[in-house]
Design a protein around this motif. Structure first.
Motif, PDB file in Angstrom:
ATOM      1  N   ASP A  24       0.817  -1.218   0.000  1.00 42.06           N
ATOM      2  CA  ASP A  24       0.000   0.000   0.000  1.00 42.06           C
ATOM      3  C   ASP A  24       0.852   1.271   0.000  1.00 42.06           C
ATOM      4  O   ASP A  24       0.331   2.372  -0.107  1.00 42.06           O
ATOM      5  N   LEU A  25       2.157   1.120   0.116  1.00 37.52           N
ATOM      6  CA  LEU A  25       3.034   2.287   0.155  1.00 37.52           C
ATOM      7  C   LEU A  25       3.187   2.913  -1.232  1.00 37.52           C
ATOM      8  O   LEU A  25       3.348   2.214  -2.227  1.00 37.52           O
ATOM      9  N   SER A  26       3.176   4.215  -1.277  1.00 41.45           N
ATOM     10  CA  SER A  26       3.424   4.923  -2.532  1.00 41.45           C
ATOM     11  C   SER A  26       4.926   5.083  -2.712  1.00 41.45           C
ATOM     12  O   SER A  26       5.675   5.064  -1.730  1.00 41.45           O
ATOM     13  N   PRO A  27       5.407   5.235  -3.953  1.00 42.47           N
ATOM     14  CA  PRO A  27       6.849   5.420  -4.186  1.00 42.47           C
ATOM     15  C   PRO A  27       7.442   6.589  -3.394  1.00 42.47           C
ATOM     16  O   PRO A  27       8.574   6.511  -2.935  1.00 42.47           O
ATOM     17  N   SER A  28       6.665   7.659  -3.208  1.00 44.45           N
ATOM     18  CA  SER A  28       7.187   8.810  -2.471  1.00 44.45           C
ATOM     19  C   SER A  28       7.422   8.467  -0.998  1.00 44.45           C
ATOM     20  O   SER A  28       8.390   8.916  -0.388  1.00 44.45           O
TER      21      SER A  28
ATOM     22  N   THR B  87      15.329   4.824   3.902  1.00 43.63           N
ATOM     23  CA  THR B  87      16.437   4.062   3.304  1.00 43.63           C
ATOM     24  C   THR B  87      16.149   2.570   3.341  1.00 43.63           C
ATOM     25  O   THR B  87      16.381   1.849   2.358  1.00 43.63           O
ATOM     26  N   LEU B  88      15.610   2.086   4.471  1.00 42.17           N
ATOM     27  CA  LEU B  88      15.327   0.665   4.619  1.00 42.17           C
ATOM     28  C   LEU B  88      14.257   0.214   3.632  1.00 42.17           C
ATOM     29  O   LEU B  88      14.396  -0.814   2.958  1.00 42.17           O
ATOM     30  N   LEU B  89      13.165   0.990   3.519  1.00 45.25           N
ATOM     31  CA  LEU B  89      12.095   0.624   2.588  1.00 45.25           C
ATOM     32  C   LEU B  89      12.563   0.716   1.143  1.00 45.25           C
ATOM     33  O   LEU B  89      12.154  -0.081   0.298  1.00 45.25           O
ATOM     34  N   THR B  90      13.437   1.678   0.855  1.00 44.76           N
ATOM     35  CA  THR B  90      13.970   1.798  -0.500  1.00 44.76           C
ATOM     36  C   THR B  90      14.779   0.565  -0.876  1.00 44.76           C
ATOM     37  O   THR B  90      14.636   0.020  -1.987  1.00 44.76           O
TER      38      THR B  90
ATOM     39  N   ALA C  29      12.904  -6.242  -3.993  1.00 41.89           N
ATOM     40  CA  ALA C  29      11.677  -7.010  -4.222  1.00 41.89           C
ATOM     41  C   ALA C  29      11.146  -6.847  -5.645  1.00 41.89           C
ATOM     42  O   ALA C  29      10.636  -7.797  -6.252  1.00 41.89           O
ATOM     43  N   PHE C  30      11.248  -5.621  -6.176  1.00 44.39           N
ATOM     44  CA  PHE C  30      10.662  -5.336  -7.487  1.00 44.39           C
ATOM     45  C   PHE C  30      11.700  -5.147  -8.584  1.00 44.39           C
ATOM     46  O   PHE C  30      11.344  -4.814  -9.723  1.00 44.39           O
ATOM     47  N   ASN C  31      12.982  -5.380  -8.247  1.00 46.05           N
ATOM     48  CA  ASN C  31      14.052  -5.319  -9.233  1.00 46.05           C
ATOM     49  C   ASN C  31      14.018  -4.007 -10.024  1.00 46.05           C
ATOM     50  O   ASN C  31      13.951  -3.995 -11.263  1.00 46.05           O
ATOM     51  N   CYS C  32      13.993  -2.898  -9.300  1.00 51.01           N
ATOM     52  CA  CYS C  32      13.934  -1.590  -9.949  1.00 51.01           C
ATOM     53  C   CYS C  32      14.828  -0.611  -9.193  1.00 51.01           C
ATOM     54  O   CYS C  32      15.341  -0.916  -8.132  1.00 51.01           O
ATOM     55  N   ARG C  33      14.978   0.550  -9.767  1.00 48.28           N
ATOM     56  CA  ARG C  33      15.768   1.597  -9.133  1.00 48.28           C
ATOM     57  C   ARG C  33      14.836   2.748  -8.776  1.00 48.28           C
ATOM     58  O   ARG C  33      14.134   3.272  -9.629  1.00 48.28           O
ATOM     59  N   LEU C  34      14.788   3.095  -7.492  1.00 49.33           N
ATOM     60  CA  LEU C  34      13.891   4.152  -7.030  1.00 49.33           C
ATOM     61  C   LEU C  34      14.676   5.443  -6.888  1.00 49.33           C
ATOM     62  O   LEU C  34      15.650   5.507  -6.138  1.00 49.33           O
ATOM     63  N   VAL C  35      14.274   6.461  -7.626  1.00 49.36           N
ATOM     64  CA  VAL C  35      14.982   7.742  -7.594  1.00 49.36           C
ATOM     65  C   VAL C  35      14.107   8.767  -6.876  1.00 49.36           C
ATOM     66  O   VAL C  35      12.947   8.986  -7.254  1.00 49.36           O
TER      67      VAL C  35
END
Length: 208
Positions: free
Chosen positions: A181-185, A191-194, A200-206
Motif C-alpha cells: 500500500d506504500l506509494s513510491p514517495s 532508506t530501509l524501505l527503499t 523485491a521489485f528489481n527496480c531503481r527508485l529515484v
C-alpha cells in the motif's frame, strides 16, 4: 554502537546481528536480538559435517567479528566431534587481491574435499569469483546462513550441492498489505524501505 549506549542502559534490539560475542552481558548489557546467536549455527554445522562422515575439512572465514567468532565456535565444536581441519584461512574484502588469491590457492592445493565457509555474502562472492578463474577439483561446500541461502550464489556452478542452515522465517500479519500500500514517495523517504523495494521489485527508485 552497543558499547557506546550500553553504559547508559539504552536498549538496542537487532534483527540481523548474529555474532556470538554480543551474548556477553558484561560487555553488552543492553543488547538484545530477535535472531539466534551464531553459537547455535556453529554447533549445528559441526554436527552436520559429522553426520555425513566428513572428518577431514578445510575452513575459510571473513576477517571480522562475524567470521572470526563464528569460525572459532565451529572449530571448537568440530574438535569435539572428532573432525580434523587441514587449514583455516581468513580474508576481508578490504584486503588486497593478493590475499584473496592466496586463500583461493590454499583451497585449490588442499587435499580436503569439504570446505566450511563462515563468510558474509559480499566476501563470499569475491572468493568464489577468484576460484572460478582457475577451477579445481569439485568440493563440497558447507555454508553459514549469511551466504548459503542467497539465490545469487547459484551462478557459481561449482557450488551445486552446497548445504547449510537457514534462519526460520515467520509471517507478520498485515506486513504484506502495508508494504504493497506504500506509494513510491513514501518509500523514498526511508532508506530501509527503499532497499527492500528495489530488491523485491528489481527496480531503481529515484527520489525527486
Amino acid at each position: 554502537m552497543s558499547r557506546i549506549i550500553g553504559p547508559f542502559n539504552i536498549p538496542q534490539v537487532s534483527h540481523f546481528a548474529t555474532c556470538a560475542c554480543l551474548s556477553d552481558k558484561q560487555q553488552y548489557p543492553s543488547f538484545f536480538r530477535t535472531i539466534p546467536s551464531d553459537q547455535f549455527q556453529a554447533d549445528a554445522l559441526a554436527k552436520l559435517v559429522k553426520h555425513f562422515g566428513w572428518t577431514w575439512i578445510g575452513a575459510v572465514r571473513s576477517d571480522s567479528d562475524y567470521g572470526n567468532n563464528g569460525m572459532a565456535s565451529f572449530l571448537h565444536a568440530a574438535r569435539k566431534e572428532g573432525i580434523c581441519v587441514e587449514y583455516s584461512e581468513s580474508f576481508s574484502r578490504i584486503h588486497p587481491r593478493s590475499r584473496i588469491q592466496r586463500v583461493a590457492d590454499v583451497i585449490r592445493r588442499s587435499t580436503a574435499k569439504v570446505v566450511v565457509a563462515f563468510i558474509p555474502t559480499g566476501d563470499m562472492k569475491m572468493l568464489l569469483e577468484e576460484l572460478s578463474r582457475k577451477p579445481s577439483s569439485p568440493r563440497q561446500w558447507i555454508g553459514s546462513e549469511a551466504w548459503v541461502t542467497d539465490p545469487d550464489m547459484l551462478r557459481f556452478s561449482f557450488l551445486a550441492g552446497a548445504i547449510g542452515f537457514g534462519i526460520e522465517k515467520s509471517v507478520i500479519p498485515g506486513l504484506r498489505d502495508f508494504l504493497l500500500d506504500l506509494s513510491p514517495s513514501k518509500v523514498a523517504d526511508s532508506t530501509l524501505l527503499t532497499m527492500f523495494w528495489e530488491e523485491a521489485f528489481n527496480c531503481r527508485l529515484v527520489k525527486k
